[in-house]
Design a protein around this motif. Structure first.
Motif, mmCIF file in Angstrom:
data_model
loop_
_atom_site.group_PDB
_atom_site.id
_atom_site.type_symbol
_atom_site.label_atom_id
_atom_site.label_comp_id
_atom_site.label_asym_id
_atom_site.label_seq_id
_atom_site.Cartn_x
_atom_site.Cartn_y
_atom_site.Cartn_z
ATOM 1 N N LEU A 1 -6.537 -23.184 -30.982
ATOM 2 C CA LEU A 1 -7.182 -23.340 -29.815
ATOM 3 C C LEU A 1 -6.754 -22.501 -28.637
ATOM 4 C CD1 LEU A 1 -9.368 -25.279 -28.601
ATOM 5 C CD2 LEU A 1 -7.682 -26.625 -27.675
ATOM 6 N N GLY A 2 -7.591 -21.671 -28.081
ATOM 7 C CA GLY A 2 -7.350 -21.010 -26.971
ATOM 8 C C GLY A 2 -7.775 -21.618 -25.626
ATOM 9 N N PHE A 3 -7.949 -20.577 -24.421
ATOM 10 C CA PHE A 3 -8.385 -21.432 -23.266
ATOM 11 C C PHE A 3 -9.850 -21.592 -23.227
ATOM 12 C CE2 PHE A 3 -4.660 -20.002 -21.271
ATOM 13 C CZ PHE A 3 -4.511 -21.199 -20.267
ATOM 14 N N GLY A 4 -10.740 -20.933 -24.209
ATOM 15 C CA GLY A 4 -12.103 -21.213 -24.281
ATOM 16 C C GLY A 4 -13.189 -19.909 -23.984
ATOM 17 N N GLY A 5 -12.268 -18.740 -24.059
ATOM 18 C CA GLY A 5 -13.087 -17.524 -23.628
ATOM 19 C C GLY A 5 -13.435 -16.708 -25.160
ATOM 20 N N GLY A 6 -12.714 -17.048 -26.060
ATOM 21 C CA GLY A 6 -12.748 -16.436 -27.260
ATOM 22 C C GLY A 6 -12.341 -15.231 -27.379
ATOM 23 N N PHE A 7 -11.482 -14.830 -26.381
ATOM 24 C CA PHE A 7 -10.822 -13.125 -26.432
ATOM 25 C C PHE A 7 -10.258 -12.985 -27.689
ATOM 26 C CE2 PHE A 7 -11.739 -11.865 -21.970
ATOM 27 C CZ PHE A 7 -12.026 -12.887 -21.336
ATOM 28 N N TYR A 8 -9.386 -13.790 -28.139
ATOM 29 C CA TYR A 8 -8.430 -13.291 -29.283
ATOM 30 C C TYR A 8 -9.296 -13.642 -30.501
ATOM 31 C CZ TYR A 8 -4.027 -12.454 -26.808
ATOM 32 O OH TYR A 8 -3.109 -11.832 -26.115
ATOM 33 N N ASP A 9 -9.971 -14.105 -30.603
ATOM 34 C CA ASP A 9 -11.122 -14.574 -31.747
ATOM 35 C C ASP A 9 -11.792 -13.039 -31.991
ATOM 36 O OD1 ASP A 9 -10.495 -16.960 -32.400
ATOM 37 O OD2 ASP A 9 -11.843 -17.720 -31.125
ATOM 38 N N ARG A 10 -12.312 -12.652 -30.851
ATOM 39 C CA ARG A 10 -13.187 -11.284 -30.885
ATOM 40 C C ARG A 10 -12.276 -10.242 -31.050
ATOM 41 N NH1 ARG A 10 -15.031 -12.633 -25.960
ATOM 42 N NH2 ARG A 10 -16.300 -14.193 -26.814
ATOM 43 N N PHE A 11 -11.218 -10.293 -30.594
ATOM 44 C CA PHE A 11 -10.272 -9.051 -30.690
ATOM 45 C C PHE A 11 -9.635 -8.816 -32.146
ATOM 46 C CE2 PHE A 11 -5.602 -7.834 -30.488
ATOM 47 C CZ PHE A 11 -5.676 -6.263 -30.620
ATOM 48 N N LEU A 12 -9.205 -10.160 -32.587
ATOM 49 C CA LEU A 12 -8.439 -10.029 -33.954
ATOM 50 C C LEU A 12 -9.368 -9.467 -35.190
ATOM 51 C CD1 LEU A 12 -6.579 -13.591 -33.802
ATOM 52 C CD2 LEU A 12 -5.609 -11.401 -33.353
ATOM 53 N N GLY A 13 -10.447 -9.533 -35.085
ATOM 54 C CA GLY A 13 -11.419 -8.941 -35.981
ATOM 55 C C GLY A 13 -11.496 -7.429 -35.973
ATOM 56 N N LYS A 14 -10.890 -6.865 -35.130
ATOM 57 C CA LYS A 14 -10.939 -5.524 -35.115
ATOM 58 C C LYS A 14 -9.468 -4.980 -35.794
ATOM 59 C CE LYS A 14 -13.450 -5.293 -30.815
ATOM 60 N NZ LYS A 14 -13.077 -5.252 -29.401
ATOM 61 N N LEU A 15 -8.429 -5.755 -36.047
ATOM 62 C CA LEU A 15 -7.201 -5.602 -36.520
ATOM 63 C C LEU A 15 -7.610 -4.922 -38.092
ATOM 64 C CD1 LEU A 15 -5.088 -8.103 -34.969
ATOM 65 C CD2 LEU A 15 -5.351 -5.935 -34.346
ATOM 66 N N SER A 16 -6.450 -4.222 -38.613
ATOM 67 C CA SER A 16 -6.299 -4.076 -40.043
ATOM 68 C C SER A 16 -6.119 -5.311 -40.755
ATOM 69 C CB SER A 16 -5.237 -2.834 -40.202
ATOM 70 O OG SER A 16 -4.333 -3.294 -41.435
ATOM 71 N N ASP A 17 -6.302 -5.586 -42.002
ATOM 72 C CA ASP A 17 -6.120 -6.821 -42.833
ATOM 73 C C ASP A 17 -4.498 -7.049 -42.816
ATOM 74 O OD1 ASP A 17 -8.952 -7.061 -43.379
ATOM 75 O OD2 ASP A 17 -8.862 -6.319 -45.213
ATOM 76 N N ARG A 18 -3.705 -6.075 -42.836
ATOM 77 C CA ARG A 18 -2.341 -6.328 -43.327
ATOM 78 C C ARG A 18 -1.612 -6.668 -41.864
ATOM 79 N NH1 ARG A 18 0.305 -2.536 -40.380
ATOM 80 N NH2 ARG A 18 -1.185 -0.790 -39.582
ATOM 81 N N THR A 19 -2.155 -6.618 -40.695
ATOM 82 C CA THR A 19 -1.627 -7.026 -39.642
ATOM 83 C C THR A 19 -1.306 -8.428 -39.624
ATOM 84 O OG1 THR A 19 -2.920 -5.347 -38.247
ATOM 85 C CG2 THR A 19 -1.780 -7.047 -36.942
ATOM 86 N N LYS A 20 0.082 -9.052 -39.029
ATOM 87 C CA LYS A 20 0.434 -10.324 -39.081
ATOM 88 C C LYS A 20 0.077 -10.819 -37.835
ATOM 89 C CE LYS A 20 3.048 -10.386 -43.142
ATOM 90 N NZ LYS A 20 2.712 -8.895 -43.496
ATOM 91 N N LEU A 21 -0.300 -12.129 -37.886
ATOM 92 C CA LEU A 21 -0.706 -12.637 -36.657
ATOM 93 C C LEU A 21 0.497 -13.756 -36.458
ATOM 94 C CD1 LEU A 21 -4.458 -13.237 -37.072
ATOM 95 C CD2 LEU A 21 -3.183 -11.213 -35.987
ATOM 96 N N VAL A 22 1.302 -13.658 -35.229
ATOM 97 C CA VAL A 22 2.199 -14.724 -35.193
ATOM 98 C C VAL A 22 1.861 -15.238 -33.692
ATOM 99 C CG1 VAL A 22 4.732 -15.129 -34.820
ATOM 100 C CG2 VAL A 22 3.912 -13.426 -36.407
ATOM 101 N N ALA A 23 1.904 -16.703 -33.881
ATOM 102 C CA ALA A 23 1.607 -17.164 -32.507
ATOM 103 C C ALA A 23 2.919 -18.110 -31.930
ATOM 104 C CB ALA A 23 0.420 -18.441 -32.622
ATOM 105 N N LEU A 24 3.149 -18.082 -30.648
ATOM 106 C CA LEU A 24 4.382 -18.780 -30.087
ATOM 107 C C LEU A 24 3.957 -20.039 -29.160
ATOM 108 C CD1 LEU A 24 6.025 -15.470 -28.386
ATOM 109 C CD2 LEU A 24 6.200 -16.323 -30.905
ATOM 110 N N ALA A 25 4.520 -20.894 -29.535
ATOM 111 C CA ALA A 25 3.882 -22.365 -28.817
ATOM 112 C C ALA A 25 5.216 -23.191 -28.701
ATOM 113 C CB ALA A 25 3.010 -22.873 -29.539
#
Ligand code: ADP
Ligand code: MG
Length: 201
Positions: free
Chosen positions: A144-168
């Protein structure tokens, strides 16, 4: 379908408020201590050690702090990319940085960002790992992000091999984050307690 989506949006918005309040209630000392624990875990994480080019978010004051992670990555010879935000198009434009103090300033909503004259476009397909922020996560990696969808939109542009790691922080983990078709889940989550491999669950 429309009703189901409205229901999810309501759930998302109330969860955002709850987690924002919990996060704000932490002292900065606490935030720094937990961020240090998270940094040490990240630097023992093998896929991170293997990643040569990493996009780090630039943290606001209530978020897991990334400054030291960025400095240490640059020292280790990794290439570091950060978001340059196009607010009008609601887009994240990856920008390479060489020096945290010289290239960054405090921007809109107190989010640190590259100075205009330091903007150095970097192709999303050449990023090995993205370190991303968020408000709430579940153990399956739903975010869940801030509600702007910025990362959802950006992550679609990455290569399939890119690892996504979240810090929380651990307090940002909840049983279930409702997701919609545009939401992109992360592969790993790192909190002050440990590293969660989301795709295994
Ligand atoms: P967040 O991920 O920041 O919590 P949401 O997932 O609720 O926010 O998304 C916010 C808005 O962004 C939604 O209205 C959604 O339709 C839009 N959005 C998200 N991803 C995309 C995309 N890939 N393309 C177009 N619009 C998108
Ligand atoms: Mg989303």
């Amino acid at each position: 379908m429309l009703n189901a989506n409205m229901e999810i949006e309501k759930q998302k918005s109330s969860l955002r408020k709850i987690i924002l309040a919990l996060r704000r209630a932490q002292s900065f000392r606490d935030i720094e201590k937990k961020s240090g624990d998270i940094r040490r875990k990240l630097f023992t994480f093998v896929p991170f050690s293997q990643a040569e080019t990493i996009l780090f978010y630039l943290a606001m004051k209530d978020e897991v702090q990334t400054e030291k992670m960025i400095e240490e990555s640059l020292q280790k010879g990794k290439r570091v990319v950060v978001p340059f935000i196009d607010w009008q198009r609601k887009e994240i434009l990856p920008s390479e940085i060489k020096d945290l103090t010289k290239d960054i300033e405090i921007g809109v909503f107190k989010i640190p960002q590259p100075k205009n004259n330091s903007y150095s476009p970097f192709s999303p397909v050449n990023i090995d790992m993205v370190i991303l922020p968020g408000l709430a996560f579940d153990r399956k990696g739903n975010r869940l992000g801030f509600g702007g969808g910025f990362y959802d939109r950006f992550l679609g542009k990455l290569s399939d091999r890119t690892k996504l790691v979240a810090l929380a922080f651990e307090l940002q983990l909840v049983d279930n984050v409702s997701s919609q078709s545009h939401d992109i889940a992360v592969d790993h989550l790192i909190t002050e307690r440990g590293i969660i491999n989301c795709k295994k669950l």
